[in-house]
Write an enzyme that holds these catalytic residues in place. Structure first.
Site, PDB file in Angstrom:
ATOM      1  N   GLU A 134      34.885  37.008  40.578  1.00 52.01           N
ATOM      2  CA  GLU A 134      35.101  36.249  39.349  1.00 52.01           C
ATOM      3  C   GLU A 134      36.431  36.596  38.686  1.00 52.01           C
ATOM      4  O   GLU A 134      37.139  35.707  38.197  1.00 52.01           O
ATOM      5  CB  GLU A 134      33.962  36.516  38.341  1.00 52.01           C
ATOM      6  CG  GLU A 134      32.590  36.139  38.847  1.00 52.01           C
ATOM      7  CD  GLU A 134      31.813  37.308  39.446  1.00 52.01           C
ATOM      8  OE1 GLU A 134      30.589  37.354  39.237  1.00 52.01           O
ATOM      9  OE2 GLU A 134      32.428  38.161  40.122  1.00 52.01           O
ATOM     10  N   CYS A 163      28.142  40.346  36.712  1.00 49.18           N
ATOM     11  CA  CYS A 163      27.882  41.633  36.086  1.00 49.18           C
ATOM     12  C   CYS A 163      28.416  41.591  34.645  1.00 49.18           C
ATOM     13  O   CYS A 163      28.971  40.579  34.205  1.00 49.18           O
ATOM     14  CB  CYS A 163      28.576  42.745  36.869  1.00 49.18           C
ATOM     15  SG  CYS A 163      30.395  42.684  36.730  1.00 49.18           S
ATOM     16  N   HIS A 191      36.507  42.067  41.548  1.00 46.70           N
ATOM     17  CA  HIS A 191      35.328  41.217  41.718  1.00 46.70           C
ATOM     18  C   HIS A 191      35.795  39.782  41.940  1.00 46.70           C
ATOM     19  O   HIS A 191      36.878  39.383  41.486  1.00 46.70           O
ATOM     20  CB  HIS A 191      34.459  41.262  40.465  1.00 46.70           C
ATOM     21  CG  HIS A 191      33.709  42.536  40.284  1.00 46.70           C
ATOM     22  ND1 HIS A 191      32.468  42.585  39.702  1.00 46.70           N
ATOM     23  CD2 HIS A 191      34.018  43.815  40.601  1.00 46.70           C
ATOM     24  CE1 HIS A 191      32.034  43.828  39.661  1.00 46.70           C
ATOM     25  NE2 HIS A 191      32.962  44.597  40.198  1.00 46.70           N
ATOM     26  N   CYS A 243      32.251  40.765  34.470  1.00 41.19           N
ATOM     27  CA  CYS A 243      32.594  39.388  34.807  1.00 41.19           C
ATOM     28  C   CYS A 243      32.033  38.392  33.796  1.00 41.19           C
ATOM     29  O   CYS A 243      32.704  37.415  33.446  1.00 41.19           O
ATOM     30  CB  CYS A 243      32.133  39.069  36.224  1.00 41.19           C
ATOM     31  SG  CYS A 243      33.011  40.081  37.445  1.00 41.19           S
TER      32      CYS A 243
END
Length: 168
Positions: A57, A85, A55, A88
């Protein structure tokens, strides 16, 4: 209300999201800022790298930690185009990020206020300040465009598969 500095760094996060878009990834981008300098950048690469952890992040946190030579990112602000999410948001808490600036919210999976707010839970030892809706239209627009194009591609692909089945 977002300040011009928030918009400046969100534009940098959007530039990262466009990199994901070019790869055919969900266009999410992130930058981490410390003392007015970007120290970590990331964009979504889950499909490209075949890795759940890729991801935007998480990539930005990894790079910022390398820069800081520490897992603690105290004094840092994360700018991310889509609400984090659970993974993260949890990583933000674990990294002790002071502030998270979000472009647009994610009503079905966001964990900075939409579904749950992991960044502000009293039960955790760290809380991050949150600013939302910075360049909201631009951040949601790139996602909307991506998913519209994906639906079209999927329809075309399905129609092609059905034609092949008829030809057999």
């Amino acid at each position: 209300m977002a300040c011009s500095e928030d918009e400046k760094y969100m534009k940098k996060a959007l530039a990262e999201a466009r990199k994901a878009y070019k790869l055919g990834e969900v266009p999410i981008g992130c930058v981490i800022v410390y003392e007015g300098k970007i120290i970590g950048r990331g964009y979504n690469r889950r499909n490209t790298d075949k890795n759940t952890l890729c991801h935007a992040e998480i990539t930005a946190i990894r790079k910022a930690s390398r820069f800081m030579n520490d897992w603690r990112l105290e004094g840092c602000t994360m700018y991310v185009t889509l609400e984090p999410c659970q993974m993260c948001a949890g990583a933000c808490v674990q990294a002790r990020i002071d502030r998270v600036v979000i472009g647009c919210m994610s009503p079905k999976s966001g964990c900075a206020g939409s579904v749950i707010n992991l960044l502000r839970m009293d039960e955790f030892n760290h809380k991050a300040d949150i600013t939302t809706d910075v360049l909201k239209d631009e951040c949601s627009g790139i996602l909307t465009k991506f998913f519209e194009e994906l639906r079209i591609r999927n329809r075309i692909e399905k129609a092609g598969d059905e034609k092949e089945d008829q030809d057999e």
